[in-house]
Motif scaffolding. Structure first.
Motif, PDB file in Angstrom:
ATOM      1  N   LYS A 203      78.379  56.998   0.461  1.00 37.01           N
ATOM      2  CA  LYS A 203      79.001  55.665   0.461  1.00 37.01           C
ATOM      3  C   LYS A 203      78.039  54.650  -0.170  1.00 37.01           C
ATOM      4  O   LYS A 203      78.434  53.815  -0.985  1.00 37.01           O
ATOM      5  N   ARG A 204      76.777  54.773   0.201  1.00 39.36           N
ATOM      6  CA  ARG A 204      75.762  53.848  -0.306  1.00 39.36           C
ATOM      7  C   ARG A 204      75.634  53.995  -1.830  1.00 39.36           C
ATOM      8  O   ARG A 204      75.528  53.016  -2.561  1.00 39.36           O
ATOM      9  N   MET A 205      75.663  55.252  -2.288  1.00 42.80           N
ATOM     10  CA  MET A 205      75.578  55.498  -3.735  1.00 42.80           C
ATOM     11  C   MET A 205      76.742  54.849  -4.465  1.00 42.80           C
ATOM     12  O   MET A 205      76.576  54.195  -5.490  1.00 42.80           O
ATOM     13  N   GLN A 206      77.923  55.045  -3.893  1.00 39.52           N
ATOM     14  CA  GLN A 206      79.130  54.481  -4.512  1.00 39.52           C
ATOM     15  C   GLN A 206      79.025  52.955  -4.611  1.00 39.52           C
ATOM     16  O   GLN A 206      79.268  52.374  -5.669  1.00 39.52           O
ATOM     17  N   GLY A 212      76.254  47.624  -9.930  1.00 37.80           N
ATOM     18  CA  GLY A 212      75.463  47.568 -11.159  1.00 37.80           C
ATOM     19  C   GLY A 212      74.328  48.560 -11.309  1.00 37.80           C
ATOM     20  O   GLY A 212      73.620  48.524 -12.313  1.00 37.80           O
ATOM     21  N   LYS A 213      74.113  49.436 -10.328  1.00 36.26           N
ATOM     22  CA  LYS A 213      73.040  50.445 -10.516  1.00 36.26           C
ATOM     23  C   LYS A 213      73.484  51.413 -11.600  1.00 36.26           C
ATOM     24  O   LYS A 213      74.653  51.802 -11.654  1.00 36.26           O
ATOM     25  N   ARG A 214      72.547  51.819 -12.446  1.00 37.61           N
ATOM     26  CA  ARG A 214      72.908  52.682 -13.562  1.00 37.61           C
ATOM     27  C   ARG A 214      72.547  54.153 -13.298  1.00 37.61           C
ATOM     28  O   ARG A 214      72.907  55.033 -14.038  1.00 37.61           O
ATOM     29  N   HIS A 215      71.774  54.373 -12.261  1.00 40.81           N
ATOM     30  CA  HIS A 215      71.380  55.745 -11.939  1.00 40.81           C
ATOM     31  C   HIS A 215      70.882  55.762 -10.508  1.00 40.81           C
ATOM     32  O   HIS A 215      70.610  54.697  -9.926  1.00 40.81           O
ATOM     33  N   SER A 216      70.766  56.927  -9.920  1.00 44.88           N
ATOM     34  CA  SER A 216      70.149  56.974  -8.595  1.00 44.88           C
ATOM     35  C   SER A 216      69.460  58.314  -8.383  1.00 44.88           C
ATOM     36  O   SER A 216      69.872  59.333  -8.937  1.00 44.88           O
ATOM     37  N   ILE A 217      68.385  58.266  -7.613  1.00 45.76           N
ATOM     38  CA  ILE A 217      67.608  59.468  -7.326  1.00 45.76           C
ATOM     39  C   ILE A 217      67.675  59.722  -5.820  1.00 45.76           C
ATOM     40  O   ILE A 217      67.373  58.831  -5.018  1.00 45.76           O
ATOM     41  N   ILE A 218      68.069  60.921  -5.454  1.00 47.99           N
ATOM     42  CA  ILE A 218      68.042  61.327  -4.045  1.00 47.99           C
ATOM     43  C   ILE A 218      67.009  62.426  -3.930  1.00 47.99           C
ATOM     44  O   ILE A 218      67.096  63.459  -4.585  1.00 47.99           O
ATOM     45  N   CYS A 238      82.680  61.564  -2.482  1.00 43.80           N
ATOM     46  CA  CYS A 238      83.024  60.380  -3.273  1.00 43.80           C
ATOM     47  C   CYS A 238      83.251  60.667  -4.757  1.00 43.80           C
ATOM     48  O   CYS A 238      83.423  59.734  -5.544  1.00 43.80           O
ATOM     49  N   GLY A 239      83.240  61.925  -5.146  1.00 43.11           N
ATOM     50  CA  GLY A 239      83.567  62.248  -6.541  1.00 43.11           C
ATOM     51  C   GLY A 239      82.391  62.149  -7.512  1.00 43.11           C
ATOM     52  O   GLY A 239      82.461  62.658  -8.629  1.00 43.11           O
ATOM     53  N   ILE A 240      81.277  61.530  -7.086  1.00 39.82           N
ATOM     54  CA  ILE A 240      80.090  61.463  -7.965  1.00 39.82           C
ATOM     55  C   ILE A 240      79.501  62.877  -8.071  1.00 39.82           C
ATOM     56  O   ILE A 240      79.428  63.589  -7.067  1.00 39.82           O
TER      57      ILE A 240
END
Ligand code: F6P
Length: 319
Positions: A203-206, A212-218, A238-240
């Motif tokens: 949810k947070r990623m979505q 406006g975030k363009r990328h994310s690292i987990i 969430c489909g990502i």
């Protein structure tokens, strides 16, 4: 103590060679005889020892791995194996042993001390899971490797506006994920010490992508779960579709950083001096810049406290 031996045991880590060098050169400096044991406790049982001189440890301070090689030895976990190891040392007139390794290696050193051999443990593991030392030998290098890998991943993730799940080592300890996550600006850090909810992570990623975030690292420590499973959960939720990178044993190789070389040198020399002072069954560590010896019994029976303050800092800065 007139004659000592040194061995490396368990999973290797960068800086073990620097530690062997420090033990050998300090021992020689103080007038002791020093032997290198090949392949950890297995080599001890097999009497695979060689006398070391100043040149035996030349040109190794910068090398990853361990010139003494290492092994996980089942036989040494039995009382018969331990007695055989102690006997090999007695036969050779060796009265002190420096063991460089992690938790399992420490247990072996503890057993040998009860059989009359003076032992010292040096924390050699990338995991940073040994208590009573701020850092273990190899941790700093492993974190640098992870940070470097994430820098590279960021380039391609940003171009494609993708997210990335990176699985790092750490079976019981999330420190590699924690420090590398903070140093590389990871959005989420999953560690075995802290419960997490992957629905909330998704949810947070979505939300972040919407804002406006363009990328994310987990970043996920292997003890907290498999990178593939984390990515699948996020996709279902969430489909990502994050891409998964498992860094694996890359984290255990390569040249040690200057921090690991300095730490290994300080602890190696300290271990020799402790033996000369008659100490035994101690783990050598460094706490806020000060060298300390702590009973191995206490070390193996204590879980390293998780750095909650740093975890919360990483969370605050990762919005
Ligand atoms: O040295 C500790 C560690 O790096 C753990 O984090 C990891 O799970 C393990 O070693 C893997 O080691 P190996 O493949 O040598 O058993």
């Amino acid at each position: 103590v007139k004659s000592i031996a040194v061995l490396t045991s368990g999973g290797d880590s960068q800086g073990m060679n620097a530690a062997v060098r420090a033990v050998v050169r300090s021992a020689l400096y103080y007038g002791l005889e020093v032997y290198g044991v090949q392949r950890g406790y297995q080599g001890l049982i097999n009497d695979d020892l060689r006398q070391m001189d100043l040149r035996s440890v030349g040109d190794i301070i910068q090398r990853g791995g361990t010139i003494l090689q290492t092994a996980r030895c089942k036989e040494f976990m039995t009382p018969e194996g331990q007695e055989r190891g102690a006997q090999v040392l007695r036969n050779r007139g060796i009265d002190g042993l420096v063991v460089i390794g992690g938790d399992g290696s420490y247990q072996g050193a503890n057993k040998l001390s009860k059989l009359g051999i003076k032992t010292m443990g040096l924390p050699g593991t990338i995991d940073n899971d040994i208590p009573f030392t701020d850092f273990t030998i190899g941790f700093d290098t492993a974190v640098s490797i992870v940070v470097d890998a994430i820098n590279k991943l960021r380039d391609t993730m940003t171009s494609h506006e993708r997210s990335s799940v990176v699985e790092v080592m750490g079976r019981h300890c999330g420190d590699i994920a924690l420090y590398a996550g903070l140093a590389s600006g990871a959005e989420t850090i999953l560690v075995p010490e802290i419960p997490f909810n992957l629905d909330e992570v998704s949810k947070r990623m979505q939300d972040n992508f919407k804002h406006g975030k363009r990328h994310s690292i987990i970043l996920v420590a292997e003890g907290a779960g498999k990178g593939e499973d984390v990515a699948r959960h996020i996709t279902d939720c969430c489909g990502i579709e994050p891409r998964v990178t498992v860094l694996g044993h890359i984290q255990r190789g390569g040249a040690p950083t200057h921090n690991d070389r300095v730490l290994a040198s300080q602890l190696g020399d300290f271990a020799v001096r402790q033996l000369m002072e008659g100490e035994s069954a101690k783990s050598c560590g460094i706490i806020r810049g000060e060298l300390v010896g702590t009973d191995i019994d206490k070390v193996v029976n204590t879980k390293k406290p998780f750095n909650m303050e740093m975890y919360n800092l990483a969370l605050r800065l990762s919005q």
